[in-house]
Scaffold this motif. Structure first.
Motif, PDB file in Angstrom:
ATOM      1  N   THR A  14       1.001  -1.302   0.140  1.00  0.00           N
ATOM      2  CA  THR A  14       0.026   0.027   0.090  1.00  0.00           C
ATOM      3  C   THR A  14       1.051   1.310   0.028  1.00  0.00           C
ATOM      4  OG1 THR A  14      -0.104  -0.066   2.683  1.00  0.00           O
ATOM      5  CG2 THR A  14      -1.837  -1.141   1.307  1.00  0.00           C
ATOM      6  N   GLU A  38       1.813   2.771   2.663  1.00  0.00           N
ATOM      7  CA  GLU A  38       1.493   3.656   3.648  1.00  0.00           C
ATOM      8  C   GLU A  38       2.618   3.511   4.712  1.00  0.00           C
ATOM      9  OE1 GLU A  38      -2.153   2.206   4.956  1.00  0.00           O
ATOM     10  OE2 GLU A  38      -3.264   3.168   3.228  1.00  0.00           O
ATOM     11  N   THR A  89       3.031   3.923   8.938  1.00  0.00           N
ATOM     12  CA  THR A  89       2.633   3.898  10.193  1.00  0.00           C
ATOM     13  C   THR A  89       3.902   4.232  11.354  1.00  0.00           C
ATOM     14  OG1 THR A  89       1.017   2.382   9.603  1.00  0.00           O
ATOM     15  CG2 THR A  89       1.221   2.693  11.919  1.00  0.00           C
TER      16      THR A  89
END
Length: 595
Positions: free
Chosen positions: A186, A188, A190
């Motif tokens: 993805t 992404e 975190t």
């Protein structure tokens, strides 16, 4: 210098060390780095062998070693003539070295093997000198893919245990950083830990089931402590163990995941402890020599390998067997039977600076201070003088000098507040610490006409600042790869370093007036002490121009100065022939001006 003294100095300089041990998975064997052949190379310890053997020979120095999960493949990092532009080479079997990640004009930072060892991660500044992007490389096809672009300093640390992500380390300031879980599918990010809290995050360890991790951080604290987190909720950290006054520096999760081995930095000397995860209890290792412990590596579930160095131990590998409750020295690279009886352990002392701050220092030699004094200033600036072997310090102490190695404000190891006491426009407070150190030494009996000073890198700036702002204090000075003007340094240092250094020193946009005010280069007319300067031609941190502009200015004034530039070195002085030349000159220089 007498011939016998030269021979003795060479003996000190040829005290080698073993460092950065790395256990080879699936084997009772360990690789490590050592400079015993003249340049750092990779060697191997095997529990079946009678002596250590060289693992592989490279044409230049080895910087890093990373074994694959099975232990069947190894990646070694090496640079060219000390320029720190690491290239990555693959060793599969035997002594065949294969180019893996090579772009000689760029830096490369290894970021871990994938769990199935078909791929590796690394970062490089190929797109822009100051930007480090994250790459994935397929070992079989040699195909590279850029998976994350970052306009700054970003390095992968390791893969997640499911092979679907990376842990990324992004530098926020010169000391603070952030860790992120990066999802390769993805894309992404975190964050691990809370947003908007400046902190250090180090020594991350992940459990095999991929659900949990451990690390050390000073988030919300003054010192580093052990915390845990879960991948389901990585922003919430649970504190497990702390030492109120000192930093916990390194942790290593045991193969059975029952224990965390960890080191504590107590004023420059280490302690080794173990945290039992289930019982939330702690016990301490015994039987190891006093010194600085690092590079923790589990040989199996009950035996830990440690690199140990001290003022009287240049560096070797030891093991702590928890089942048998005994320790063992594995290598003897640092052994020097000719002169080890002359090495002395330092005494930890303190003095009060101009504002009442208590400043620690290590003292080598007699405490009456009646002999000539040489003050040794560490670099960084956020580094720390520790209980470690230094050949020139030991030699000078044996020759009758008192060698004083302070950890002035701005040094690591004493908490966040202490390390930030010299930031930006508080820079000269740390130089004032040196003035107050000299005054304290004189009160204790030191001859004010026989005090010298030397330092490397930022320590070189401290030397130059001291002899220009407090010129009456010094009889001799040695500057090694030092900064003579922060403006020219920031303009010419590697772009990958500038933004981080500006967090510490101040910026070209806002603080040039301050740089001009404090620059040693602008106050050379005040210098009274003879000055000896060393630099590496290939230095990518502090450009050689910092030394050349200073030397040129002093020569034009007719002042006593000498500049030696090593054509085959960078920021460090690794080649043994250059070490011999540099330190022989330093000792002769100090003897001439202090005795």
């Amino acid at each position: 210098m007498e011939a016998t003294s030269e021979k003795t100095l060479l003996s000190y300089l040829k005290s080698y060390r073993a460092y950065e041990p790395s256990v080879i998975p699936g084997q009772q064997a360990i690789t490590f780095l050592t400079n015993k052949t003249g340049l750092p190379q990779v060697w191997k310890w095997d529990d079946q062998a009678s002596e250590v053997q060289q693992f592989i020979e490279l044409p230049d120095r080895a910087l890093s070693v990373n074994h694959s999960p099975s232990g069947m493949k190894t990646i070694i990092g090496s640079d060219i003539n000390g320029n720190e532009k690491q290239q990555l080479y693959l060793i599969c079997e035997g002594t065949t070295v294969e180019d893996l990640v090579v772009s000689k004009e760029h830096f490369h930072h290894f970021g871990g093997w994938s769990p199935d060892e078909t791929k590796i991660a690394f970062s490089s500044n190929r797109r822009h000198p100051g930007y480090f992007d994250v790459y994935i490389l397929d070992i079989a096809t040699k195909k590279e893919e850029v998976v994350y672009l970052y306009n700054g300093n970003c390095n992968p640390i390791c893969w997640t245990n499911d092979g679907k992500g990376l842990i990324l380390n992004i530098a926020d300031t010169n000391i603070d950083n952030s860790l992120y879980i990066f999802d390769l599918e993805t894309k992404e990010l975190t964050k691990i830990g809370k947003e908007n809290i400046s902190a250090r995050y180090h020594s991350i360890q992940l459990t095999k089931d991929g659900k949990k991790g451990y690390l050390v951080t000073d988030a919300g604290r003054d010192t580093l402590a052990i915390h845990s987190f879960t991948f389901d909720n990585p922003t919430e950290l649970e504190q497990l163990s702390q030492i109120e006054k000192w930093d916990i520096e390194e942790i290593k999760l045991s193969p059975d995941e029952k224990l965390l081995a960890y080191t504590v930095n107590e004023g420059g000397t280490s302690r080794l402890r173990f945290y039992h995860i289930k019982h939330k209890s702690m016990f301490e290792a015994s039987g190891l020599p006093s010194g600085v412990y690092s590079s923790l590596s589990w040989l199996d579930t009950e035996e830990l390998v440690i690199e140990i160095k001290s003022a009287i131990l240049p560096g070797d590998l030891w093991s702590a067997d928890l089942k048998e409750q005994k320790t063992k020295r594995l290598t003897f690279v640092g052994e020097n039977k000719d002169i080890h009886h002359l090495w002395t352990e330092p005494e930890l002392c303190h003095y009060s600076s101009f504002d009442g701050l208590e400043v620690p220092y290590f003292l080598y030699g007699k405490k009456d201070y009646a002999q000539p004094v040489m003050i040794y200033v560490h670099g960084g600036p956020e580094s720390q003088i520790r209980n470690e072997y230094n050949p020139v310090i030991q030699f000078l102490a044996a020759q009758g000098y008192a060698v004083v190695a302070p950890n002035v404000r701005g040094s690591m190891g004493y908490g966040r507040k202490y390390v930030q006491l010299d930031d930006v426009r508080k820079r000269m407070d740390a130089v004032a610490d040196l003035k107050w150190l000299v005054e304290d030494l004189v009160r204790r009996g030191a001859d004010p006409k026989k005090i010298g000073i030397m330092g490397r890198s930022y320590g070189g700036f401290m030397v130059l600042a001291a002899i220009t702002h407090y010129p009456e204090l010094w009889a001799a000075a040695v500057d090694i790869v030092g900064i003579s003007h922060f403006k020219t340094f920031l303009e010419n240092t590697g772009l990958w370093r500038r933004r981080l250094r500006e967090k510490e020193y101040g910026s070209l946009k806002e603080d040039v007036d301050f740089f001009e005010e404090i620059a040693p280069l602008n106050h050379t007319d005040k210098i009274k002490a003879p000055l000896l300067i060393f630099h590496g031609r290939n230095d990518t941190r502090v450009p050689v121009s910092e030394a050349e502009q200073l030397n040129r200015d002093l020569e034009n004034q007719g002042k006593e100065v000498e500049l030696i530039v090593f054509e085959d070195e960078g920021h460090q002085t690794e080649n043994i022939k250059n070490q011999i030349e540099m330190n022989t000159k330093i000792v002769a220089f100090m003897k001439k001006h202090l005795q």
